[in-house]
Design a protein around this motif. Structure first.
Motif, PDB file in Angstrom:
ATOM      1  N   ASN A 171       3.313   7.932 -11.533  1.00 23.43           N
ATOM      2  CA  ASN A 171       2.784   7.930 -12.893  1.00 23.43           C
ATOM      3  C   ASN A 171       1.841   6.767 -13.189  1.00 23.43           C
ATOM      4  OD1 ASN A 171       2.776   8.968 -15.675  1.00 23.43           O
ATOM      5  ND2 ASN A 171       3.871   7.088 -16.181  1.00 23.43           N
ATOM      6  N   LEU A 172       2.208   5.523 -12.795  1.00 23.33           N
ATOM      7  CA  LEU A 172       1.454   4.359 -13.244  1.00 23.33           C
ATOM      8  C   LEU A 172       1.503   3.231 -12.224  1.00 23.33           C
ATOM      9  CD1 LEU A 172       0.018   2.696 -15.538  1.00 23.33           C
ATOM     10  CD2 LEU A 172       2.304   2.125 -16.371  1.00 23.33           C
ATOM     11  N   VAL A 173       0.337   2.626 -11.970  1.00 26.50           N
ATOM     12  CA  VAL A 173       0.245   1.414 -11.160  1.00 26.50           C
ATOM     13  C   VAL A 173      -0.530   0.375 -11.963  1.00 26.50           C
ATOM     14  CG1 VAL A 173      -0.654   0.348  -9.047  1.00 26.50           C
ATOM     15  CG2 VAL A 173       0.297   2.665  -8.967  1.00 26.50           C
ATOM     16  N   GLU A 174       0.040  -0.836 -12.098  1.00 22.88           N
ATOM     17  CA  GLU A 174      -0.607  -1.931 -12.814  1.00 22.88           C
ATOM     18  C   GLU A 174      -0.784  -3.098 -11.852  1.00 22.88           C
ATOM     19  OE1 GLU A 174       1.163  -1.295 -17.293  1.00 22.88           O
ATOM     20  OE2 GLU A 174       2.552  -1.995 -15.747  1.00 22.88           O
ATOM     21  N   VAL A 175      -1.998  -3.693 -11.843  1.00 26.76           N
ATOM     22  CA  VAL A 175      -2.314  -4.710 -10.845  1.00 26.76           C
ATOM     23  C   VAL A 175      -3.017  -5.892 -11.501  1.00 26.76           C
ATOM     24  CG1 VAL A 175      -3.546  -5.216  -8.695  1.00 26.76           C
ATOM     25  CG2 VAL A 175      -2.591  -2.922  -9.086  1.00 26.76           C
ATOM     26  N   VAL A 176      -2.586  -7.108 -11.154  1.00 30.83           N
ATOM     27  CA  VAL A 176      -3.299  -8.349 -11.471  1.00 30.83           C
ATOM     28  C   VAL A 176      -3.592  -9.008 -10.129  1.00 30.83           C
ATOM     29  CG1 VAL A 176      -3.221 -10.580 -12.641  1.00 30.83           C
ATOM     30  CG2 VAL A 176      -2.033  -8.615 -13.640  1.00 30.83           C
ATOM     31  N   THR A 177      -4.868  -9.251  -9.837  1.00 30.20           N
ATOM     32  CA  THR A 177      -5.185  -9.740  -8.502  1.00 30.20           C
ATOM     33  C   THR A 177      -6.556 -10.411  -8.471  1.00 30.20           C
ATOM     34  OG1 THR A 177      -5.344  -9.079  -6.180  1.00 30.20           O
ATOM     35  CG2 THR A 177      -6.242  -7.548  -7.787  1.00 30.20           C
ATOM     36  N   THR A 178      -6.852 -10.998  -7.322  1.00 29.90           N
ATOM     37  CA  THR A 178      -8.192 -11.525  -7.065  1.00 29.90           C
ATOM     38  C   THR A 178      -9.023 -10.424  -6.420  1.00 29.90           C
ATOM     39  OG1 THR A 178      -7.546 -12.276  -4.864  1.00 29.90           O
ATOM     40  CG2 THR A 178      -7.284 -13.843  -6.684  1.00 29.90           C
ATOM     41  N   GLU A 179     -10.340 -10.653  -6.344  1.00 38.42           N
ATOM     42  CA  GLU A 179     -11.204  -9.661  -5.706  1.00 38.42           C
ATOM     43  C   GLU A 179     -10.814  -9.432  -4.254  1.00 38.42           C
ATOM     44  OE1 GLU A 179     -15.602  -9.245  -7.640  1.00 38.42           O
ATOM     45  OE2 GLU A 179     -15.300 -10.789  -6.139  1.00 38.42           O
ATOM     46  N   GLN A 184      -8.370  -5.273  -0.399  1.00 40.49           N
ATOM     47  CA  GLN A 184      -7.331  -4.865   0.546  1.00 40.49           C
ATOM     48  C   GLN A 184      -6.516  -3.670   0.032  1.00 40.49           C
ATOM     49  OE1 GLN A 184      -5.386  -8.864   1.166  1.00 40.49           O
ATOM     50  NE2 GLN A 184      -5.609  -8.274   3.313  1.00 40.49           N
ATOM     51  N   LEU A 185      -6.431  -3.533  -1.285  1.00 39.70           N
ATOM     52  CA  LEU A 185      -5.622  -2.470  -1.890  1.00 39.70           C
ATOM     53  C   LEU A 185      -6.424  -1.232  -2.259  1.00 39.70           C
ATOM     54  CD1 LEU A 185      -3.437  -4.595  -4.349  1.00 39.70           C
ATOM     55  CD2 LEU A 185      -2.627  -3.417  -2.298  1.00 39.70           C
ATOM     56  N   ARG A 186      -7.753  -1.292  -2.176  1.00 34.18           N
ATOM     57  CA  ARG A 186      -8.601  -0.226  -2.730  1.00 34.18           C
ATOM     58  C   ARG A 186      -8.265   1.162  -2.176  1.00 34.18           C
ATOM     59  NH1 ARG A 186     -14.198  -1.277  -4.756  1.00 34.18           N
ATOM     60  NH2 ARG A 186     -14.897   0.273  -3.263  1.00 34.18           N
ATOM     61  N   SER A 187      -8.046   1.288  -0.881  1.00 38.21           N
ATOM     62  CA  SER A 187      -7.785   2.610  -0.317  1.00 38.21           C
ATOM     63  C   SER A 187      -6.501   3.208  -0.889  1.00 38.21           C
ATOM     64  CB  SER A 187      -7.709   2.532   1.209  1.00 38.21           C
ATOM     65  OG  SER A 187      -6.633   1.700   1.616  1.00 38.21           O
ATOM     66  N   ALA A 188      -5.453   2.390  -1.026  1.00 37.47           N
ATOM     67  CA  ALA A 188      -4.194   2.880  -1.591  1.00 37.47           C
ATOM     68  C   ALA A 188      -4.347   3.204  -3.078  1.00 37.47           C
ATOM     69  CB  ALA A 188      -3.089   1.848  -1.388  1.00 37.47           C
ATOM     70  N   LEU A 189      -5.091   2.368  -3.808  1.00 40.57           N
ATOM     71  CA  LEU A 189      -5.327   2.633  -5.226  1.00 40.57           C
ATOM     72  C   LEU A 189      -6.106   3.928  -5.410  1.00 40.57           C
ATOM     73  CD1 LEU A 189      -6.292  -0.982  -6.373  1.00 40.57           C
ATOM     74  CD2 LEU A 189      -4.102   0.169  -6.719  1.00 40.57           C
ATOM     75  N   ARG A 190      -7.078   4.180  -4.525  1.00 40.03           N
ATOM     76  CA  ARG A 190      -7.854   5.423  -4.590  1.00 40.03           C
ATOM     77  C   ARG A 190      -6.944   6.630  -4.362  1.00 40.03           C
ATOM     78  NH1 ARG A 190     -11.154   4.288  -1.066  1.00 40.03           N
ATOM     79  NH2 ARG A 190     -12.969   3.733  -2.354  1.00 40.03           N
ATOM     80  N   ASP A 191      -6.064   6.539  -3.358  1.00 34.37           N
ATOM     81  CA  ASP A 191      -5.157   7.656  -3.082  1.00 34.37           C
ATOM     82  C   ASP A 191      -4.252   7.933  -4.274  1.00 34.37           C
ATOM     83  OD1 ASP A 191      -6.271   7.829  -0.583  1.00 34.37           O
ATOM     84  OD2 ASP A 191      -4.615   6.821   0.458  1.00 34.37           O
ATOM     85  N   ARG A 211       0.831  -1.212   0.000  1.00 36.30           N
ATOM     86  CA  ARG A 211       0.000   0.000   0.000  1.00 36.30           C
ATOM     87  C   ARG A 211       0.864   1.260   0.000  1.00 36.30           C
ATOM     88  NH1 ARG A 211      -3.350  -2.234   4.750  1.00 36.30           N
ATOM     89  NH2 ARG A 211      -5.059  -3.389   3.786  1.00 36.30           N
ATOM     90  N   ALA A 212       1.917   1.266   0.820  1.00 39.98           N
ATOM     91  CA  ALA A 212       2.797   2.436   0.874  1.00 39.98           C
ATOM     92  C   ALA A 212       3.474   2.679  -0.468  1.00 39.98           C
ATOM     93  CB  ALA A 212       3.841   2.247   1.973  1.00 39.98           C
ATOM     94  N   ASP A 213       3.886   1.614  -1.140  1.00 42.28           N
ATOM     95  CA  ASP A 213       4.521   1.742  -2.449  1.00 42.28           C
ATOM     96  C   ASP A 213       3.536   2.302  -3.467  1.00 42.28           C
ATOM     97  OD1 ASP A 213       6.606   1.592  -4.220  1.00 42.28           O
ATOM     98  OD2 ASP A 213       6.372  -0.536  -4.644  1.00 42.28           O
ATOM     99  N   VAL A 214       2.304   1.814  -3.443  1.00 42.98           N
ATOM    100  CA  VAL A 214       1.272   2.305  -4.365  1.00 42.98           C
ATOM    101  C   VAL A 214       1.001   3.782  -4.115  1.00 42.98           C
ATOM    102  CG1 VAL A 214      -1.186   2.143  -4.936  1.00 42.98           C
ATOM    103  CG2 VAL A 214       0.189   0.064  -4.735  1.00 42.98           C
ATOM    104  N   ARG A 215       0.897   4.173  -2.845  1.00 46.44           N
ATOM    105  CA  ARG A 215       0.615   5.580  -2.527  1.00 46.44           C
ATOM    106  C   ARG A 215       1.757   6.502  -2.947  1.00 46.44           C
ATOM    107  NH1 ARG A 215      -2.063   3.309   2.385  1.00 46.44           N
ATOM    108  NH2 ARG A 215      -4.287   3.839   2.163  1.00 46.44           N
TER     109      ARG A 215
END
Length: 365
Positions: A135-143, A148-155, A127-131
């Motif tokens: 420029n760009l974040v790319e994610v492959v994941t399960t729901e 778990q990552l949504r708050s960091a992705l939103r930021d 999460r800290a790395d995503v925040r």
């Protein structure tokens, strides 16, 4: 030892409260933007610049500018370790804590670390790395991991970072039109967990059904580029689109390959394609913005597809977009460009979204 204890002991050897909070946070990272440092260290945003300047003057941190943002990183902590160890056994434990963080930080440049406590144990660092993305974040994941990552992705998304996510399943999302990302897709193939930040930092873990439970984290542009190709051609290209954020008057690209695939069939129509390119000048290494009209696209052999749209295989080699900027023709290349004038970081098509989508549809048919 808790971070709070380390802060207290740093204050005992002369650090101010804010300096101790800032330094104890910095040793956990390779480098971090000052805006992120303020939130991670609990130092007021209005004070963090002064505190970092003070630590810099004392020789405890280094500061530098990357892509227009001020960053900081902890300098070699040898001097501080000596001071702590001279004060007694309690402070020696603090020194060991700081030394461990410095040596084992998952964000050391070109580092590769195997974490054996799975995604759950690494989620705070991810999460800290995503925040901290620029420029760009790319994610492959399960729901489950997506939630778990949504708050960091939103930021990250709210900080003008392009966030692209593809999910193995998409059955519990509720209203898909309200997702905190730039683009969301769904795929059907069981996949490893993957997060790529700014095409430099990578987090990868086996699929949840695998017997192993670990996370590999690395910081290397050359290796991250391989994972980016897996993301782009192996998952993103074949995924079902679920959600695209409203880009208002601009359609944004972060990859020259996808731009060429969409625009190549349109060049023969005679309609000008106005663009704004943000990237790095390949001669000076500084940021460069170019505004103009696309006049040419070059890549080996031309498109192999029947509709004039190049395949990913067509674009695996060198590819160049030439932009007429009025006074000059500027050659734009993708990640790692050296023969062109500009290495692309982000490109916006300066047409209303609906008009551009209609053009792409007409070009494809």
């Amino acid at each position: 030892m808790r971070k709070e204890d380390a802060v207290e002991e740093l204050e005992r050897i002369g650090f101010s409260a804010y300096e101790a909070q800032t330094y104890a946070t910095l040793v956990e990272y390779d480098s971090v933007p000052l805006t992120v440092l303020a939130s991670e260290s609990s130092v007021p945003r209005s004070r963090v610049y002064d505190v970092v300047s003070s630590l810099d003057a004392q020789g405890h941190v280094e500061t530098f500018t990357r892509d227009g943002k001020r960053h900081a990183r902890a300098d070699d902590p040898t001097e501080i370790l000596d001071q702590l160890r001279r004060t007694g056994q309690t402070l020696a434990e603090t020194a060991d804590h700081i030394e461990d963080e410095w040596q084992q930080s998952d964000f050391q440049e070109h580092s590769l670390t195997l974490l054996d406590n799975g995604i759950g144990g690494a989620i705070a660092q991810i999460r800290a790395d995503v925040r901290a993305a620029e420029n760009l974040v790319e994610v492959v994941t399960t729901e489950a991991n997506y939630f778990q990552l949504r708050s960091a992705l939103r930021d990250a998304c709210e900080s003008d970072v392009v966030v692209r996510v593809t999910l193995e399943q998409a059955s519990n999302l509720g209203t898909v039109q309200c997702q905190p990302v730039s683009e969301l897709r769904a795929h059907r193939i069981p996949s490893p967990f993957l997060v790529i930040v700014d095409r430099t930092s990578v987090w990868m873990a086996p699929h949840p059904t695998a017997s192993d439970d670990y996370v590999v984290t690395l910081n290397s542009e050359s290796i991250a580029y391989i994972f980016h190709w897996f993301f782009l051609a192996g998952r993103w290209a074949g995924s079902e689109p679920l959600f695209v954020r409203d880009y208002a008057d601009f359609t944004t690209y972060v990859d020259i390959i996808e731009f060429i695939r969409d625009v190549e069939p349109l060049l023969g129509s005679g309609l000008p394609i106005p663009v704004v390119v943000d990237g790095t000048d390949t001669t000076s290494g500084t940021h460069r913005r170019v505004s103009g009209t696309v006049v040419d696209i070059e890549y080996p052999d031309g498109p192999s597809g029947s509709n004039g749209r190049p395949t990913y295989a067509d674009l695996a080699g060198m590819k160049t977009v030439t932009v007429d900027a009025g006074a000059e023709a500027v050659r734009v290349g993708g990640r790692g460009a050296v023969a062109e004038d500009v290495e692309l970081r982000r490109l916006a098509v300066a047409l209303p979204l609906e008009q551009f989508v209609d053009l792409c549809y007409e070009g494809a048919t």
